[in-house]
Design a protein around this motif. Structure first.
Motif, mmCIF file in Angstrom:
data_model
loop_
_atom_site.group_PDB
_atom_site.id
_atom_site.type_symbol
_atom_site.label_atom_id
_atom_site.label_comp_id
_atom_site.label_asym_id
_atom_site.label_seq_id
_atom_site.Cartn_x
_atom_site.Cartn_y
_atom_site.Cartn_z
ATOM 1 N N ASP A 1 60.225 -36.868 46.214
ATOM 2 C CA ASP A 1 61.616 -37.058 45.815
ATOM 3 C C ASP A 1 62.289 -37.975 46.830
ATOM 4 O OD1 ASP A 1 61.966 -35.264 43.537
ATOM 5 O OD2 ASP A 1 61.711 -33.620 44.960
ATOM 6 N N PRO A 2 62.919 -39.065 46.365
ATOM 7 C CA PRO A 2 63.625 -39.931 47.326
ATOM 8 C C PRO A 2 64.768 -39.165 47.995
ATOM 9 C CG PRO A 2 63.628 -40.882 45.095
ATOM 10 C CD PRO A 2 63.008 -39.525 45.006
ATOM 11 N N ASP A 3 64.962 -39.398 49.285
ATOM 12 C CA ASP A 3 66.050 -38.800 50.061
ATOM 13 C C ASP A 3 65.973 -37.283 50.185
ATOM 14 O OD1 ASP A 3 67.218 -41.341 50.414
ATOM 15 O OD2 ASP A 3 68.248 -41.169 48.490
ATOM 16 N N ARG A 4 64.804 -36.694 49.971
ATOM 17 C CA ARG A 4 64.685 -35.235 50.076
ATOM 18 C C ARG A 4 63.394 -34.861 50.796
ATOM 19 N NH1 ARG A 4 66.636 -33.602 44.050
ATOM 20 N NH2 ARG A 4 68.662 -34.572 44.269
ATOM 21 N N PRO A 5 63.421 -33.755 51.520
ATOM 22 C CA PRO A 5 62.189 -33.271 52.142
ATOM 23 C C PRO A 5 61.185 -32.776 51.106
ATOM 24 C CG PRO A 5 64.121 -32.308 53.204
ATOM 25 C CD PRO A 5 64.594 -32.994 51.955
ATOM 26 N N MET A 6 59.912 -32.875 51.456
ATOM 27 C CA MET A 6 58.829 -32.334 50.616
ATOM 28 C C MET A 6 58.667 -30.828 50.822
ATOM 29 S SD MET A 6 57.098 -34.450 48.694
ATOM 30 C CE MET A 6 55.547 -33.599 48.483
ATOM 31 N N LEU A 7 59.244 -30.307 51.883
ATOM 32 C CA LEU A 7 59.074 -28.900 52.266
ATOM 33 C C LEU A 7 57.605 -28.609 52.564
ATOM 34 C CD1 LEU A 7 61.494 -27.161 49.714
ATOM 35 C CD2 LEU A 7 61.994 -28.085 51.986
ATOM 36 N N ASP A 8 57.094 -29.347 53.528
ATOM 37 C CA ASP A 8 55.693 -29.201 53.916
ATOM 38 C C ASP A 8 55.498 -28.014 54.851
ATOM 39 O OD1 ASP A 8 54.714 -31.313 52.456
ATOM 40 O OD2 ASP A 8 54.869 -32.756 54.089
ATOM 41 N N PRO A 9 54.397 -27.267 54.651
ATOM 42 C CA PRO A 9 54.077 -26.174 55.571
ATOM 43 C C PRO A 9 53.989 -26.700 57.005
ATOM 44 C CG PRO A 9 52.637 -26.113 53.657
ATOM 45 C CD PRO A 9 53.403 -27.415 53.586
ATOM 46 N N GLY A 10 54.409 -25.868 57.952
ATOM 47 C CA GLY A 10 54.375 -26.261 59.358
ATOM 48 C C GLY A 10 55.678 -26.891 59.828
ATOM 49 N N HIS A 11 56.590 -27.160 58.910
ATOM 50 C CA HIS A 11 57.890 -27.715 59.267
ATOM 51 C C HIS A 11 58.968 -26.669 58.985
ATOM 52 C CE1 HIS A 11 56.629 -31.856 60.045
ATOM 53 N NE2 HIS A 11 55.800 -31.709 59.028
ATOM 54 N N THR A 12 60.106 -26.846 59.637
ATOM 55 C CA THR A 12 61.245 -25.949 59.460
ATOM 56 C C THR A 12 62.398 -26.752 58.863
ATOM 57 O OG1 THR A 12 60.519 -24.699 61.394
ATOM 58 C CG2 THR A 12 62.780 -24.340 60.675
#
Length: 162
Positions: free
Chosen positions: A61-72
């Motif tokens: 998604d442009p301008d949005r986080p992917m919500l990847d594991p390991g990130h907060t």
């Protein structure tokens, strides 16, 4: 994917995630509902895959986080029970529009994953930079959740004039 897309080997496969609430950093004292509890989970959609000839290609998604594991991440949410047209929807915590999710690795706003890449606050601010007055999201890049909570506690309500 829909049955038709599966049969054709072409289409879009959305990515569905379960995210865990670690803590609530701020809640509007006039809110009509309690915030989500620490340890609770929320269902989220972020990106996915386009499928062509049965081959999956990641889509961000442009301008949005992917919500990847390991990130907060920090997310501004609200309790929704009805749609914009007044119809009833399944109640749940929804993101508060575009920009409701912010990278927050190492407790620094703007540090972490967004749009599928890992950035620091300066790069994040540049990615979000648009002409005009800086948004709260841009102003908070490089700051902590406590600083965001302080900004929200001292913010004045926007009112419209007749």
């Amino acid at each position: 994917m829909s049955e038709e897309e599966q049969l054709s080997g072409e289409g879009f496969m959305p990515r569905e995630l379960t995210v865990r609430v670690e803590k609530v950093i701020w809640s509007n004292p006039r809110a009509s509902s309690e915030p989500p509890a620490a340890g609770s989970t929320l269902l989220r959609h972020a990106g996915g895959w386009t499928v062509h000839d049965g081959e999956r290609t990641p889509w961000v998604d442009p301008d949005r986080p992917m919500l990847d594991p390991g990130h907060t991440y920090l997310e501004a949410v609200f309790w929704q029970t009805e749609g914009a047209d007044g119809t009833e929807v399944p109640p749940g915590w929804k993101g508060l529009g575009e920009g409701s999710k912010l990278p927050y690795d190492d407790e620094v706003i703007g540090k972490g994953e967004t749009e599928g890449v890992t950035v620091g606050p300066a790069a994040y601010r540049t990615m979000e930079d648009a002409p005009g007055q800086a948004t709260l999201e841009e102003q908070m890049a490089g700051k902590t959740a406590d600083e965001l909570a302080t900004a929200l506690n001292t913010a004045e309500s926007a009112t419209s004039s007749p």
